[in-house]
Design a protein around this motif. Structure first.
Motif, mmCIF file in Angstrom:
data_model
loop_
_atom_site.group_PDB
_atom_site.id
_atom_site.type_symbol
_atom_site.label_atom_id
_atom_site.label_comp_id
_atom_site.label_asym_id
_atom_site.label_seq_id
_atom_site.Cartn_x
_atom_site.Cartn_y
_atom_site.Cartn_z
ATOM 1 N N MET A 102 0.830 -1.181 0.000
ATOM 2 C CA MET A 102 0.000 0.000 0.000
ATOM 3 C C MET A 102 0.880 1.252 0.000
ATOM 4 S SD MET A 102 -3.321 -0.490 0.160
ATOM 5 C CE MET A 102 -4.316 -1.934 0.119
ATOM 6 N N THR A 103 0.318 2.336 -0.454
ATOM 7 C CA THR A 103 1.062 3.586 -0.602
ATOM 8 C C THR A 103 1.260 4.297 0.729
ATOM 9 O OG1 THR A 103 0.063 3.820 -2.790
ATOM 10 C CG2 THR A 103 1.123 5.760 -1.887
ATOM 11 N N GLN A 104 2.413 4.907 0.861
ATOM 12 C CA GLN A 104 2.702 5.768 2.005
ATOM 13 C C GLN A 104 2.862 7.187 1.479
ATOM 14 O OE1 GLN A 104 6.115 3.824 3.860
ATOM 15 N NE2 GLN A 104 4.710 3.203 5.483
ATOM 16 N N TRP A 105 2.324 8.136 2.227
ATOM 17 C CA TRP A 105 2.306 9.532 1.803
ATOM 18 C C TRP A 105 2.891 10.436 2.878
ATOM 19 C CZ3 TRP A 105 0.204 10.365 -3.016
ATOM 20 C CH2 TRP A 105 -0.660 9.388 -3.524
ATOM 21 N N ARG A 106 3.434 11.565 2.428
ATOM 22 C CA ARG A 106 3.813 12.664 3.317
ATOM 23 C C ARG A 106 2.837 13.809 3.027
ATOM 24 N NH1 ARG A 106 9.274 11.224 1.678
ATOM 25 N NH2 ARG A 106 10.229 10.153 3.417
ATOM 26 N N LEU A 107 2.187 14.302 4.055
ATOM 27 C CA LEU A 107 1.306 15.454 3.928
ATOM 28 C C LEU A 107 2.146 16.694 4.206
ATOM 29 C CD1 LEU A 107 -1.533 16.661 3.538
ATOM 30 C CD2 LEU A 107 -1.920 16.281 6.001
ATOM 31 N N LEU A 108 2.228 17.580 3.211
ATOM 32 C CA LEU A 108 3.119 18.729 3.294
ATOM 33 C C LEU A 108 2.370 20.043 3.121
ATOM 34 C CD1 LEU A 108 5.840 17.240 0.941
ATOM 35 C CD2 LEU A 108 6.036 17.474 3.423
ATOM 36 N N ARG A 109 2.837 21.044 3.851
ATOM 37 C CA ARG A 109 2.389 22.428 3.661
ATOM 38 C C ARG A 109 3.653 23.208 3.326
ATOM 39 N NH1 ARG A 109 -0.296 26.488 8.096
ATOM 40 N NH2 ARG A 109 -0.851 28.123 6.598
ATOM 41 N N GLY A 110 3.839 23.464 2.053
ATOM 42 C CA GLY A 110 5.129 23.993 1.606
ATOM 43 C C GLY A 110 6.164 22.907 1.826
ATOM 44 N N ASP A 111 7.209 23.235 2.574
ATOM 45 C CA ASP A 111 8.247 22.256 2.888
ATOM 46 C C ASP A 111 8.078 21.655 4.276
ATOM 47 O OD1 ASP A 111 9.506 22.587 0.437
ATOM 48 O OD2 ASP A 111 10.760 24.227 1.172
ATOM 49 N N VAL A 112 6.997 22.022 4.969
ATOM 50 C CA VAL A 112 6.772 21.564 6.343
ATOM 51 C C VAL A 112 5.986 20.253 6.334
ATOM 52 C CG1 VAL A 112 5.698 22.120 8.563
ATOM 53 C CG2 VAL A 112 6.826 23.917 7.237
ATOM 54 N N LEU A 113 6.496 19.260 7.037
ATOM 55 C CA LEU A 113 5.810 17.977 7.161
ATOM 56 C C LEU A 113 4.658 18.117 8.154
ATOM 57 C CD1 LEU A 113 5.682 14.908 6.557
ATOM 58 C CD2 LEU A 113 7.185 14.608 8.545
ATOM 59 N N VAL A 114 3.443 17.971 7.658
ATOM 60 C CA VAL A 114 2.249 18.019 8.508
ATOM 61 C C VAL A 114 2.014 16.653 9.136
ATOM 62 C CG1 VAL A 114 -0.256 18.387 8.519
ATOM 63 C CG2 VAL A 114 1.232 19.898 7.181
ATOM 64 N N GLY A 115 2.283 15.591 8.376
ATOM 65 C CA GLY A 115 2.108 14.243 8.890
ATOM 66 C C GLY A 115 2.361 13.215 7.809
ATOM 67 N N GLU A 116 2.218 11.948 8.200
ATOM 68 C CA GLU A 116 2.423 10.851 7.268
ATOM 69 C C GLU A 116 1.213 9.929 7.288
ATOM 70 O OE1 GLU A 116 7.194 10.435 7.139
ATOM 71 O OE2 GLU A 116 6.201 9.434 8.820
ATOM 72 N N LEU A 117 0.882 9.402 6.126
ATOM 73 C CA LEU A 117 -0.231 8.473 5.989
ATOM 74 C C LEU A 117 0.290 7.153 5.453
ATOM 75 C CD1 LEU A 117 -1.428 11.476 5.325
ATOM 76 C CD2 LEU A 117 -3.444 10.165 4.744
ATOM 77 N N SER A 118 -0.191 6.067 6.028
ATOM 78 C CA SER A 118 0.139 4.722 5.552
ATOM 79 C C SER A 118 -1.163 4.013 5.237
ATOM 80 C CB SER A 118 0.892 3.936 6.626
ATOM 81 O OG SER A 118 2.116 4.547 6.914
ATOM 82 N N GLU A 119 -1.415 3.791 3.948
ATOM 83 C CA GLU A 119 -2.634 3.100 3.537
ATOM 84 C C GLU A 119 -2.597 1.659 4.036
ATOM 85 O OE1 GLU A 119 -3.426 3.310 -0.660
ATOM 86 O OE2 GLU A 119 -3.145 5.474 -0.706
ATOM 87 N N TYR A 120 -3.765 1.165 4.461
ATOM 88 C CA TYR A 120 -3.839 -0.225 4.908
ATOM 89 C C TYR A 120 -5.060 -0.959 4.382
ATOM 90 C CZ TYR A 120 -7.293 1.292 8.366
ATOM 91 O OH TYR A 120 -8.404 1.820 8.976
ATOM 92 N N GLY A 121 -5.976 -0.256 3.748
ATOM 93 C CA GLY A 121 -7.179 -0.922 3.264
ATOM 94 C C GLY A 121 -8.001 0.014 2.408
ATOM 95 N N CYS A 122 -9.198 -0.477 2.060
ATOM 96 C CA CYS A 122 -10.064 0.280 1.171
ATOM 97 C C CYS A 122 -11.510 0.125 1.627
ATOM 98 C CB CYS A 122 -9.889 -0.249 -0.247
ATOM 99 S SG CYS A 122 -10.721 0.730 -1.480
ATOM 100 N N ASP A 123 -12.234 1.211 1.615
ATOM 101 C CA ASP A 123 -13.675 1.243 1.852
ATOM 102 C C ASP A 123 -14.222 2.126 0.743
ATOM 103 O OD1 ASP A 123 -16.245 1.187 2.847
ATOM 104 O OD2 ASP A 123 -15.832 2.524 4.530
ATOM 105 N N GLN A 124 -14.464 1.509 -0.418
ATOM 106 C CA GLN A 124 -14.804 2.251 -1.630
ATOM 107 C C GLN A 124 -15.783 3.367 -1.342
ATOM 108 O OE1 GLN A 124 -13.562 2.440 -4.537
ATOM 109 N NE2 GLN A 124 -12.257 0.671 -4.534
ATOM 110 N N PRO A 125 -15.491 4.565 -1.817
ATOM 111 C CA PRO A 125 -14.424 4.957 -2.733
ATOM 112 C C PRO A 125 -13.164 5.473 -2.028
ATOM 113 C CG PRO A 125 -15.959 6.753 -2.526
ATOM 114 C CD PRO A 125 -16.479 5.638 -1.642
ATOM 115 N N PHE A 126 -13.034 5.233 -0.739
ATOM 116 C CA PHE A 126 -11.911 5.770 0.024
ATOM 117 C C PHE A 126 -10.844 4.720 0.310
ATOM 118 C CE2 PHE A 126 -15.336 8.686 0.991
ATOM 119 C CZ PHE A 126 -14.703 9.911 0.915
#
Length: 102
Positions: A1-25
């Motif tokens: 699954m995809t891992q993401w960095r949530l950014l505001r400009g160059d500032v790291l807001v947080g990280e997301l690690s996908e683990y599943g699906c609940d269509q459409p999310f």
């Protein structure tokens, strides 16, 4: 699954690690970063929005300030281009849980 960095400009807001699906999310675990506190209240307002919103005005009132932040999700592996939050995708964060639609 995809891992993401949530950014505001160059500032790291947080990280997301996908683990599943609940269509459409896609479901993800959220880990706050150094920039989280500056946006937390806006995401909490978005998460708290419940019930009917026939004309969409309540949704716009909470989403517009998030859009104005110009947040982006950058995949950790760099295999695809970053997504502009609320332009290329929809992101909801509620505590340590995130829901992403792209």
């Amino acid at each position: 699954m995809t891992q993401w960095r949530l950014l505001r400009g160059d500032v790291l807001v947080g990280e997301l690690s996908e683990y599943g699906c609940d269509q459409p999310f896609f479901l993800a675990r959220f880990t706050p970063g150094p920039g989280w506190e500056s946006v937390r209240a806006l995401f909490e307002a978005w998460a708290a929005l419940k019930g009917p919103d026939p004309d969409g005005s309540r949704t716009v009132a909470v989403v517009k300030p998030l859009q104005d932040l110009e947040l982006r999700l950058a995949p950790v592996d760099g295999q695809q281009p970053p997504l502009q939050v609320f332009k290329n995708c929809v992101l909801r964060i509620n505590g340590s849980a995130a829901r992403l639609r792209y």
